[in-house]
Motif scaffolding. Sequence first.
Motif, short mmCIF file in Angstrom:
data_model
loop_
_atom_site.label_atom_id
_atom_site.label_comp_id
_atom_site.label_asym_id
_atom_site.label_seq_id
_atom_site.Cartn_x
_atom_site.Cartn_y
_atom_site.Cartn_z
N ARG A 1 12.21 3.55 2.98
CA ARG A 1 10.77 3.36 2.77
C ARG A 1 10.54 2.52 1.52
N ASN B 1 8.06 2.62 -9.64
CA ASN B 1 7.65 3.53 -8.57
C ASN B 1 7.72 5.00 -8.99
N MET C 1 0.84 -1.18 0.00
CA MET C 1 0.00 0.00 0.00
C MET C 1 0.88 1.24 0.00
N ILE C 2 0.53 2.19 -0.86
CA ILE C 2 1.29 3.44 -0.94
C ILE C 2 0.83 4.37 0.17
N LYS C 3 1.79 4.85 0.95
CA LYS C 3 1.47 5.79 2.01
C LYS C 3 1.99 7.19 1.71
N VAL C 4 3.00 7.27 0.85
CA VAL C 4 3.63 8.55 0.57
C VAL C 4 3.77 8.74 -0.94
N ASP D 1 7.02 2.10 0.74
CA ASP D 1 5.59 2.38 0.51
C ASP D 1 5.38 3.75 -0.12
N PHE D 2 6.14 4.05 -1.18
CA PHE D 2 6.03 5.36 -1.79
C PHE D 2 6.08 5.28 -3.30
N LYS D 3 5.59 6.33 -3.92
CA LYS D 3 5.71 6.56 -5.36
C LYS D 3 6.26 7.96 -5.56
#
Length: 66
Positions: A29, A58, A1-4, A31-33
């Motif tokens: 991290r 990403n 899951m992306i959080k940032v 969980d980022f794109k």
Amino acid sequence: MIKVLYLILNFKTYSDTIRVTNELLQTERTDFKILIVDNASPNNSGIQLKKEYKNNKNIHIILNQK
């Protein structure tokens, strides 16, 4: 899951954008794109960025026409 989501605006600053993007990629991290938006750079830096990161799932790059 992306959080940032990191948003980077680019206008004729290919080397600066590469530097910042690569620094973000070095973080621990997962969980980022990264979204890079090129605002119609006349020096084709947006196209260079697309080539640089074409294999990184990403990183997404938007090339604005104006």
